[in-house]
Structure formats: structure tokens, C-alpha cells
Design an enzyme around this catalytic site. Structure first.
Site, PDB file in Angstrom:
ATOM      1  N   ASP A  14      -4.992  33.497  21.045  1.00  0.00           N
ATOM      2  CA  ASP A  14      -4.952  34.791  20.310  1.00  0.00           C
ATOM      3  C   ASP A  14      -3.489  34.907  19.983  1.00  0.00           C
ATOM      4  O   ASP A  14      -2.887  35.853  20.510  1.00  0.00           O
ATOM      5  CB  ASP A  14      -5.707  35.935  21.382  1.00  0.00           C
ATOM      6  CG  ASP A  14      -4.619  36.007  22.526  1.00  0.00           C
ATOM      7  OD1 ASP A  14      -4.297  34.945  23.042  1.00  0.00           O
ATOM      8  OD2 ASP A  14      -4.516  37.038  23.349  1.00  0.00           O
ATOM      9  N   HIS A 245       3.787  32.207  30.423  1.00  0.00           N
ATOM     10  CA  HIS A 245       2.462  32.417  30.279  1.00  0.00           C
ATOM     11  C   HIS A 245       1.698  31.253  29.448  1.00  0.00           C
ATOM     12  O   HIS A 245       1.618  29.864  30.257  1.00  0.00           O
ATOM     13  CB  HIS A 245       1.663  33.478  29.376  1.00  0.00           C
ATOM     14  CG  HIS A 245       1.832  34.969  30.055  1.00  0.00           C
ATOM     15  ND1 HIS A 245       1.654  34.905  31.480  1.00  0.00           N
ATOM     16  CD2 HIS A 245       2.075  36.007  29.834  1.00  0.00           C
ATOM     17  CE1 HIS A 245       1.757  36.290  31.822  1.00  0.00           C
ATOM     18  NE2 HIS A 245       2.062  36.897  30.859  1.00  0.00           N
TER      19      HIS A 245
END
Ligand code: RIB
Ligand code: CA
Length: 337
Positions: A14, A245
């Protein structure tokens, strides 16, 4: 001398700021053979995520990597919730170039994932670093997908760490818990690179300075990290640094970041009530070395070397210049590359 073949990978993103680093890592690292990128709604809307996926593979000099559009909303909820406040309006920390580079392929992200898995049975690692909507759609269309792939690694969830959207839910799982539950229940082993480790591998202005002193690729990444680090300074750390992340999931899948602790345990995703989006991992064996559990199909990564951040910076600096200009353009005019 033994040489290890690169890991064939389909990367589902995303694409906001940290996804951009993950794509660059996968596109540039010799331990990865990046066969396809899928876009999914999440940090930003699907059009922006797709544009950023394309932009990033072009930056890396890999316009040959196909980018497929995925889902624009969660499986069951109607309204997606985005995170522009974290990633900027452009998903690039408001520091993107504005260039529209290349076009997505005709097949969907789920179709691409299935096709690539079928073309390389047992060899492809699915790495999903956004909401798991595309993976759930692929599983519904091809229930044998778990037997066709080498494995699945996600950035998502939290085993022991607190959540980052609710007290207990991490963003990728919280965005589409129903999709995540389908993925966790599909019979494959899910390697879960969650907040337990991704919050502890951080980038700061020292890393940005090293990037900025490199070629135009590093300069671009230093630019997009500014807003992102500012968000995390206020929201999480109380000082200017951000978590990394998504690149951790790519590296764990590629074997370039070997977890120090990643037990095989039972796990499920809560889809109800206050805990909706929580990944519940059965860690009761932690005081006796995680004995074998019947039905265990999740490997939450609980400890990694935080110095991994330097590995990513080194790779981006060594890459030198981006393959396309990184200066901003006015508007979003089409360019061929
Ligand atoms: O919770 C962090 C995750 O949510 C990362 O994948 C980030 O890019 C967002 O998708
Ligand atoms: Ca992501």
C-alpha cells in the site's frame, strides 16, 4: 564457494513511505528476484499506491517489474480509512516528484500473484506489507495457493507489542481483519513480521544525512523520510526517528535479516468487537523455549538486529543515482521511461 539463488518474490504494498523502501530493497538487493508488485489500498488510496509502486520500480531502474492494481477497499467494510497524516498526501511524505511513470499491467494484483505462483511452483515467496485484501482475494480464487508458493511473509500484527491503531491492533491487520483472518486460516505458515520488531528498527536524521550524501536515489529517500520521521517523533518516539516496518518483511523473506527469535505458534486474528484487528499469538510456551504446538501455523518474529536499518541505508547509498529524475515536476504529466 556456495551461492544461494535469489528468492523469487511477489510484493504486495500500500505504497506509502516505508513501502517505498521495501520495494527499493526488493528491487535492488541481489538476494531477491522481484517478479511482481501488487498495489493495495491502505496508507493511501489505490490510485496513489499504484502510482507510487510504479514510480519506485522506475527509480530503482526496474521498469521491467510488472505492477498490478489490487483492491481499493477492504473485503467487507465499505469505507476504507487511509493514513495520509503518516505518509503525506502523495504517500511520499509530500516530497514525491509528481511524475507518473509507466502503467499497471492488465491483470489484477490477485491474478498476478496466482499466475506467478503457478509459473514457479514451490518457489515464490508472497510478501504482503499492506492490508491483506489482495491475498485474501487470491486465496478465494485459488484455494490451493498455499501449496503453490514457497511461503508467505507479512508485515503486520503484534504478538507482544502494543498496537498502532488501537491498543491491540496493528494497521495492516486493522484495515482488513476479515482478509487477515482468511490469510491466517489458509493452512500455510504465516511469517509475521510485526510491531514487535518493526518498531525497534528505526531511522533517524543521521540515516537521512548519510542518504542525502549519496546519489540521487538516497537524496530522494532522505526527502520522503522527513515528514514520516516527524510523524513518528510526535506520535511514538518523542524524538526524531521513525520505524522502518516494511523492508524488514522483505529482508526476513529474503534471508538477509535472520530473526533471532521466531517461534512457530498458534495464532488467530480477532474480527470482533474492541479487539478487532488483533493478532492473538499463543506465546504461553515462551518460558520453556516454545515447545511444539499442535496446529501451529504462525511464526511471529519477536527479535531481530535493529542494526538492519544500516543495511538498508548502505544498499540505497551504494545504488547511487536513481534511474529517473528525482526533481519535482509541476502537476502529474505522463512520462515514458
Ligand atoms: O503498521 C505499519 C504498517 O502499516 C506498514 O506496512 C505501513 O506501511 C502501513 O501499511
Ligand atoms: Ca505498508
Amino acid at each position: 564457494m556456495t551461492t544461494t539463488a535469489p528468492v523469487k518474490m511477489v510484493l504486495d504494498c500500500d505504497t506509502g513511505v516505508d513501502d517505498t523502501l521495501a520495494i527499493l530493497y526488493a528491487a535492488l538487493h541481489p538476494a531477491v528476484e522481484l517478479l511482481g508488485v501488487g498495489s493495495v489500498w491502505g496508507n493511501v488510496d489505490l490510485d496513489t499506491a499504484t502510482r507510487n509502486c510504479l514510480h519506485t520500480v522506475h527509480l530503482a531502474g526496474r521498469p521491467d517489474v510488472p505492477v498490478a492494481r489490487g483492491a481499493d477497499r477492504p473485503l467487507l467494510q465499505t469505507e476504507p480509512v487511509f493514513a495520509y497524516h503518516v505518509h503525506g498526501d502523495d504517500g511520499q511524505g509530500n516530497a514525491g516528484t509528481g511524475r507518473v511513470l509507466g502503467e499497471p499491467v492488465a491483470e489484477s494484483a490477485a491474478e498476478q500473484m496466482i499466475r506467478i505462483a503457478r509459473e514457479h511452483p514451490g518457489e515464490v515467496e508472497v510478501v504482503a506489507v499492506g492490508p491483506l485484501t489482495n491475498v485474501a482475494i487470491a486465496l478465494a480464487a485459488c484455494p490451493e495457493l498455499p501449496t503453490l508458493v514457497r511461503g508467505i511473509t507479512i508485515m503486520g500484527g503484534a504478538a507482544l507489542a502494543p498496537g498502532n491503531v488501537t491498543e491491540v491492533a496493528e494497521a495492516n491487520i486493522w484495515c482488513d481483519p476479515d482478509a487477515a483472518a482468511a490469510v491466517f486460516n489458509a493452512g500455510w505458515t504465516v511469517t509475521m513480521v510485526g510491531l514487535d520488531v518493526t518498531m525497534l528498527t528505526t531511522l533517524d536524521d543521521g540515516h537521512r544525512e548519510r542518504l542525502a550524501a549519496g546519489g540521487t536515489l538516497g537524496q530522494y529517500v532522505a526527502g520522503i523520510l522527513d515528514h514520516y520521521i516527524g510523524y513518528f517523533a510526535a506520535a511514538s518516539f518523542g524524538e526524531r526517528r521513525s520505524c522502518m516496518h516494511d523492508a524488514l518483511a522483505v529482508a526476513v523473506a529474503a534471508g538477509t535479516l535472520v530473526p533471532d527469535l521466531a517461534p512457530l505458534v498458534r495464532a488467530y486474528v480477532s474480527t470482533e468487537g474492541r479487539t478487532r484487528g488483533q493478532t492473538v499469538c499463543d506465546l504461553r510456551g515462551m518460558y520453556m523455549g516454545f515447545p511444539e504446538q499442535e496446529g501451529a501455523r504462525c511464526r511471529p518474529v519477536l527479535r531481530t538486529d535493529p542494526a538492519f536499518a544500516d543495511q538498508v541505508v548502505d544498499l540505497l547509498v551504494a545504488a547511487g543515482d536513481a534511474a529517473v529524475p528525482v526533481t519535482p515536476v509541476a502537476g502529474t504529466e505522463e512520462e515514458s521511461a
